[in-house]
Write a protein that holds these residues in place. Structure first.
Motif, PDB file in Angstrom:
ATOM      1  N   PHE A 153     -11.835  22.192 -32.935  1.00 25.96           N
ATOM      2  CA  PHE A 153     -11.544  23.591 -33.247  1.00 25.96           C
ATOM      3  C   PHE A 153     -11.744  24.456 -32.012  1.00 25.96           C
ATOM      4  N   ASP A 157     -13.928  30.003 -33.064  1.00 19.59           N
ATOM      5  CA  ASP A 157     -12.848  30.408 -33.972  1.00 19.59           C
ATOM      6  C   ASP A 157     -13.146  29.825 -35.350  1.00 19.59           C
ATOM      7  N   ASP A 160     -10.149  28.497 -37.426  1.00 15.93           N
ATOM      8  CA  ASP A 160      -9.713  27.166 -36.995  1.00 15.93           C
ATOM      9  C   ASP A 160     -10.713  26.106 -37.445  1.00 15.93           C
ATOM     10  N   ALA A 163     -10.073  25.375 -40.991  1.00 19.00           N
ATOM     11  CA  ALA A 163      -8.850  24.578 -41.141  1.00 19.00           C
ATOM     12  C   ALA A 163      -9.118  23.104 -40.842  1.00 19.00           C
ATOM     13  N   GLN A 164      -9.922  22.830 -39.829  1.00 18.00           N
ATOM     14  CA  GLN A 164     -10.245  21.444 -39.485  1.00 18.00           C
ATOM     15  C   GLN A 164     -11.147  20.804 -40.536  1.00 18.00           C
TER      16      GLN A 164
END
Length: 397
Positions: A153, A157, A160, A163-164
């Motif tokens: 990531f 962030d 992000d 999301a990971q």
């Protein structure tokens, strides 16, 4: 001959590194570590050591190292599980675990080895490691040794990172560990561990923090980046080579069960000689100082030094990365300029180092300055004056 071809290739590669201005010179220090050091027979101000609390040359730390050598010799001539575990090793493991608030700890020859030995014994192909994109090379190498699936990531962030984490869960990961530097050594950024903790709880993930550039001076009593944010983490790796004495040696703090498994399986632990008694003695004395009232005084001075340097350098017109950490990068962009400026600074009586690829990204060359509690305001002001002179001469400001 084939070997001649090999040596020709190495020579060509070195020549290319030099042509790009990426050669990293070693300057020989002829004194103890401290705010003022001797280089080339001259006394110069030192603004690039990781000597955060100023204990690298402290008489008490040196005396403790010497006393430990007198009692237990130069070294064990063995790895820990054969005949290399001394009482002072157990004392240091207990001391660092208690200081940082963990059940137990395990020692390594270097912090690089601690990060290299953490992941492979604990995580397998069924697991996932979600790693910050700016993580130290030792974390990256440690992750590479592990069969777990890898996700990355963007630094700090959180969108992000989430999301990971979602991707890792969707891919069926058994256990997920978020791996991050507590403070990033090239930039001085402090990881957003409070926000990372929220996401870790949401997705059932563990947190691993490399606190080499935080232990001893960030957070209450200098307990580190996680204490700075007031959160708990699962694994902390760190070093005795920076704030805690300045020698060498690394550690992992975790639960007792994790530490016991690492002592059975971590290859850098199993196949490296035990820490020298001198390092253990020095580190124990540094921990004693760091966790006490004197540590608070040193941390206050360190914070004040960083604030004074940042303010004066900004006023002088330099491009600094933002933050409150004692690491203060002076951004220059060009690698050759960074080397030229560092050399000019040495001529002006200030020891700093230019950082360039591959230590930092291409085009992001810098002089990474580091404050110490041992610096005085006069040291700070002299350094800023030298930077200003060099910066004007070289067209930086």
């Amino acid at each position: 001959m084939q070997t001649a071809t090999f040596h020709d290739r190495i020579a060509a590669e070195l020549s290319d590194i030099d042509a790009q201005g990426l050669t990293k010179p070693e300057r020989v220090i002829q004194s103890r570590q401290g705010p003022v050091i001797e280089v080339g027979g001259r006394q110069v101000l030192n603004f690039c050591a990781n000597n955060y609390l100023g204990l690298g040359g402290d008489d008490r730390v040196v005396a403790a190292a010497n006393a430990a050598t007198d009692r237990r010799g130069a070294g064990t001539a063995s790895v820990r599980f054969i005949c290399g575990t001394l009482d002072i090793h157990k004392e240091l493991e207990r001391a660092i675990a208690d200081y940082l608030g963990f059940e137990d700890s395990i020692l390594f020859a270097a912090a690089f080895d601690a990060n290299g030995g953490l992941f492979e014994p604990l995580f397998g192909a069924e697991d996932a490691i979600v790693s910050d994109s700016l993580n130290h090379a030792s974390i990256i190498d440690g992750v590479r040794l592990c069969k777990a699936k890898r996700y990355r990531f963007a630094t700090s962030d959180m969108a992000d990172l989430e999301a990971q984490l979602k991707a890792a869960r969707a891919d069926g990961a058994r256990d997920i560990v978020i791996a991050t530097d507590g403070a990033f050594s090239m930039d001085g950024y402090i990881a957003k561990l409070d926000e990372i903790r929220v996401l870790a709880d949401r997705y059932g993930a563990l947190i691993m923090v490399d606190d080499c550039h935080a232990t001893g001076f960030l957070g209450p009593q200098g307990k580190g980046s996680y204490a700075h944010h007031g959160v708990k983490v699962d694994f902390v790796t760190g070093t005795f080579g920076k704030a805690l004495g300045g020698a060498m040696g690394g550690f992992i703090c975790a639960t007792s069960e994790v530490v016991q498994l690492l002592k059975q399986r971590a290859r850098p632990y199993l196949f490296s000689n035990a820490l020298a008694p001198s390092i253990c003695g020095a580190s124990l004395e540094a921990i004693r100082i760091a966790q006490g009232p004197e540590g608070d005084t040193l941390r206050t001075q360190l914070t004040a030094n960083a604030a004074r340097f940042r303010s004066a350098m900004t006023e002088a017109g330099f491009d600094l990365l933002p933050g409150q950490h004692p690491i203060v990068p002076v951004m220059l962009g060009d690698a050759r300029l960074a080397q030229t400026m560092a050399a000019r600074m040495l001529e002006l009586g200030v020891y700093v180092i230019g950082f360039s690829f591959p230590v930092v990204p291409r085009g992001a060359a810098r002089i990474r300055t580091q404050m110490s509690a041992a610096h005085t305001f006069d040291h700070i002001d002299q350094a800023v004056a030298a930077f200003t002179t060099a910066g004007r001469e070289l067209g930086v400001i």
